[in-house]
Each structure stands twice: as C-alpha cells, then as structure tokens.
Design a protein around this motif. Structure first.
Motif, PDB file in Angstrom:
ATOM      1  N   THR A 262       6.247   3.948  -1.919  1.00  0.00           N
ATOM      2  CA  THR A 262       5.614   3.054  -2.874  1.00  0.00           C
ATOM      3  C   THR A 262       6.649   2.124  -3.485  1.00  0.00           C
ATOM      4  N   SER A 263       6.170   0.990  -3.964  1.00  0.00           N
ATOM      5  CA  SER A 263       7.031   0.079  -4.710  1.00  0.00           C
ATOM      6  C   SER A 263       6.715   0.156  -6.205  1.00  0.00           C
ATOM      7  N   GLU A 264       5.757   1.007  -6.551  1.00  0.00           N
ATOM      8  CA  GLU A 264       5.370   1.160  -7.948  1.00  0.00           C
ATOM      9  C   GLU A 264       6.415   1.975  -8.708  1.00  0.00           C
ATOM     10  N   SER A 265       6.470   1.767 -10.018  1.00  0.00           N
ATOM     11  CA  SER A 265       7.376   2.562 -10.846  1.00  0.00           C
ATOM     12  C   SER A 265       6.609   3.553 -11.715  1.00  0.00           C
TER      13      SER A 265
ATOM     14  N   GLU B 208       4.112  13.478 -13.567  1.00  0.00           N
ATOM     15  CA  GLU B 208       4.202  12.075 -13.953  1.00  0.00           C
ATOM     16  C   GLU B 208       5.550  11.518 -13.510  1.00  0.00           C
ATOM     17  N   ALA B 209       5.551  10.354 -12.932  1.00  0.00           N
ATOM     18  CA  ALA B 209       6.783   9.807 -12.353  1.00  0.00           C
ATOM     19  C   ALA B 209       7.847   9.530 -13.398  1.00  0.00           C
ATOM     20  N   TYR B 210       7.430   9.261 -14.642  1.00  0.00           N
ATOM     21  CA  TYR B 210       8.415   8.923 -15.658  1.00  0.00           C
ATOM     22  C   TYR B 210       9.104  10.173 -16.222  1.00  0.00           C
ATOM     23  N   LYS B 211       8.591  11.329 -15.882  1.00  0.00           N
ATOM     24  CA  LYS B 211       9.197  12.570 -16.366  1.00  0.00           C
ATOM     25  C   LYS B 211      10.216  13.083 -15.356  1.00  0.00           C
ATOM     26  N   GLN B 212      11.418  13.330 -15.816  1.00  0.00           N
ATOM     27  CA  GLN B 212      12.440  13.850 -14.915  1.00  0.00           C
ATOM     28  C   GLN B 212      12.279  15.348 -14.686  1.00  0.00           C
TER      29      GLN B 212
ATOM     30  N   PHE C 164      -1.069  10.766  -4.209  1.00  0.00           N
ATOM     31  CA  PHE C 164      -0.380   9.772  -5.038  1.00  0.00           C
ATOM     32  C   PHE C 164      -1.421   8.948  -5.785  1.00  0.00           C
ATOM     33  N   MET C 165      -1.142   8.643  -7.042  1.00  0.00           N
ATOM     34  CA  MET C 165      -2.034   7.776  -7.801  1.00  0.00           C
ATOM     35  C   MET C 165      -1.197   6.824  -8.650  1.00  0.00           C
ATOM     36  N   LYS C 166      -1.382   5.529  -8.465  1.00  0.00           N
ATOM     37  CA  LYS C 166      -0.687   4.592  -9.339  1.00  0.00           C
ATOM     38  C   LYS C 166      -1.586   4.257 -10.514  1.00  0.00           C
ATOM     39  N   LEU C 167      -0.987   3.805 -11.598  1.00  0.00           N
ATOM     40  CA  LEU C 167      -1.749   3.374 -12.759  1.00  0.00           C
ATOM     41  C   LEU C 167      -2.088   1.901 -12.602  1.00  0.00           C
TER      42      LEU C 167
ATOM     43  N   ALA D 261       0.843  -1.197   0.000  1.00  0.00           N
ATOM     44  CA  ALA D 261       0.000   0.000   0.000  1.00  0.00           C
ATOM     45  C   ALA D 261       0.877   1.245   0.000  1.00  0.00           C
ATOM     46  N   GLN D 262       0.317   2.267  -0.600  1.00  0.00           N
ATOM     47  CA  GLN D 262       1.048   3.528  -0.669  1.00  0.00           C
ATOM     48  C   GLN D 262       0.755   4.377   0.560  1.00  0.00           C
ATOM     49  N   THR D 263       1.733   5.156   0.982  1.00  0.00           N
ATOM     50  CA  THR D 263       1.505   6.145   2.035  1.00  0.00           C
ATOM     51  C   THR D 263       2.065   7.477   1.578  1.00  0.00           C
ATOM     52  N   VAL D 264       1.425   8.529   2.021  1.00  0.00           N
ATOM     53  CA  VAL D 264       1.842   9.891   1.699  1.00  0.00           C
ATOM     54  C   VAL D 264       1.953  10.669   2.998  1.00  0.00           C
ATOM     55  N   THR D 265       3.070  11.320   3.206  1.00  0.00           N
ATOM     56  CA  THR D 265       3.325  12.022   4.459  1.00  0.00           C
ATOM     57  C   THR D 265       3.573  13.501   4.215  1.00  0.00           C
ATOM     58  N   GLN D 266       2.803  14.309   4.902  1.00  0.00           N
ATOM     59  CA  GLN D 266       3.047  15.752   4.910  1.00  0.00           C
ATOM     60  C   GLN D 266       3.392  16.113   6.357  1.00  0.00           C
ATOM     61  N   SER D 267       4.607  16.503   6.581  1.00  0.00           N
ATOM     62  CA  SER D 267       5.106  16.658   7.953  1.00  0.00           C
ATOM     63  C   SER D 267       4.833  18.035   8.546  1.00  0.00           C
ATOM     64  N   GLN D 268       4.283  18.946   7.732  1.00  0.00           N
ATOM     65  CA  GLN D 268       4.029  20.309   8.215  1.00  0.00           C
ATOM     66  C   GLN D 268       2.522  20.526   8.320  1.00  0.00           C
TER      67      GLN D 268
END
Lengths: 121, 113
Positions: free
Chosen positions: A27-30, A52-56, A94-97, A1-8
């Motif tokens: 996440t373990s997703e690519s 998009e995660a694939y975009k640098q 976060f959203m995985k495909l 499962a994915q987790t998202v953390t906002q510390s502020q």
C-alpha cells in the motif's frame, strides 16, 4: 490499489505448539488497519485481532498476537498454545481510512487468499 | 452481540434464473457489504452500501446488482445466474465509526447448475 498476500495456503501443527501465519501487504497509504479473521469449518467469520498502523506496539488478544513490521509491510499472526478449536481458515485483511462526506467511515476490506490451519491432536 | 443473518445457508438454482440473496443486520449499522469467497481467491467485494438507497461497486460487480430499501436489509441480486457464480456469498455490516471492523453473516453457498 492495495494487495494482501498470504503465502501459506495450508499449515498444520500439533496441539499446544506455537504457529505463525504470515501476511504481507502492499500500500501507499499511511493510515490503515490490519486484521486477522478466523473462519472455522461451516461457521461464521469472526475477528481475531486488529492492528492500527499508527501504533508501534503489537496487538495481543490472549493466545493471539501479531508481529507488525510497518516498514516491511508485514503482519504475521502468532498463535500460542494452539488448541483444536483454532482449526480454521485464517484471512489477513487490510482497510484504509477514507472520508465520506463529513464522516469518516469504513473503507472496504481487502483480503488475502487465506491460510487453512489444522491443529493436530 | 451483533447479529447478521442471511436468508439461506444453501441454495441451488438453474442457469438463467433470477436469484435473490437477503442479508439482515440488527445493530443499526450504516454500512453493509456483499462478498464472494472462492478457494484460492479469498474474499472479493461485490457491492457495498453506506446508506439506504445508496450503493457502490466493489471489485467484481459484473453480473450482480443490489438493493437497500431499508437500513437493516441489503439484498444481492443475480439477474441471470450463471455457473461461474457458483460460490459462497458472505454479507457483512459495520457502523460508521473509526476503528471498527466488519461483522459477517454465516454465508450462503450457492450452486448454479
């Protein structure tokens, strides 16, 4: 499962200054997308920026830009020349495909707990 | 512009009542979602639907059910409201396309007494 953390949980900044909101995710997703949403007081949640995660290259939208560090799983939002109208709750998401039958569709969004940003006149 | 509307902005109900929250979108989106938003917890997914009469449980489905009889309408049902269901409820919709985001309604703030 994915987790998202906002510390502020809360931040405040003077009008016209620059502010950076932090977000980390696990996440373990690519293949996935990351979003920043804005929820002004008593108003509708709207999308601020998407990466998009694939975009640098880091996404930018006018005064809003992100610093996406994929290896570090970090996705911070920078607001330049902040304005009073930027006062809002900001959520990182976060959203995985995934595949649904023969169609790729929207997977569910996983949200962080939010950062309440106040712009001081 | 995409429009997602919710039937009520504010709602007050009593414990044990059956509560219906309605959401309508006008962009022919296939996907619709119900979230609840609580301070310090962010948004959590209750249920979602990828097609008419189809539903999938989200992260916190207990105490809720949903109905999607028509593509544009997605209803959230609290069968027997409890005080711990006092919350802000947000509906969202999205098309089945890559690189799309979700569009949110204005929210319904529900108070269960």
């Amino acid at each position: 499962a994915q987790t998202v953390t906002q510390s502020q949980p809360e931040m405040s900044v003077q009008e016209a200054e620059t502010v950076t909101l932090s977000c980390t995710y696990d996440t373990s997703e690519s293949n996935y997308y990351l979003f920043w949403y804005k929820q002004p007081p008593s108003r509708q949640m709207i999308l601020v920026i998407r990466q998009e995660a694939y975009k640098q290259q880091n996404a930018t939208e006018n005064r809003f830009s992100v610093n996406f560090q994929k290896a570090a799983k970090s996705f911070s939002l920078k607001i330049s020349d902040s304005q009073l109208g930027d006062t809002a709750m900001y959520f990182c998401a976060f959203m995985k495909l995934f595949g649904w039958g023969s169609n790729f569709g929207n997977e569910k969004l996983t949200f962080g707990t939010g950062t309440r940003l106040t712009i001081i006149p | 512009d995409v429009k997602v509307t919710q039937s009520s902005r504010y709602l007050v109900k009593r414990t044990g009542e059956k509560v219906f929250l309605e959401c309508v979108q006008d962009m022919d989106h296939e996907n619709m979602f119900w979230y609840r938003q609580d301070p310090g917890l962010g948004l959590r997914l209750i249920y979602f639907s990828y097609d008419v009469k189809m539903k999938e449980k989200g992260d916190i489905p207990e105490g809720y059910s949903v109905s999607r009889e028509k593509k544009e309408r997605f209803s959230l049902i609290l069968e027997s409201a409890s005080t711990n269901q006092t919350s802000m409820y947000l509906c969202a919709s999205a098309p089945t396309r890559l690189q799309e985001t979700q569009y949110f309604g204005p929210g319904t703030r529900l108070l269960v007494l």
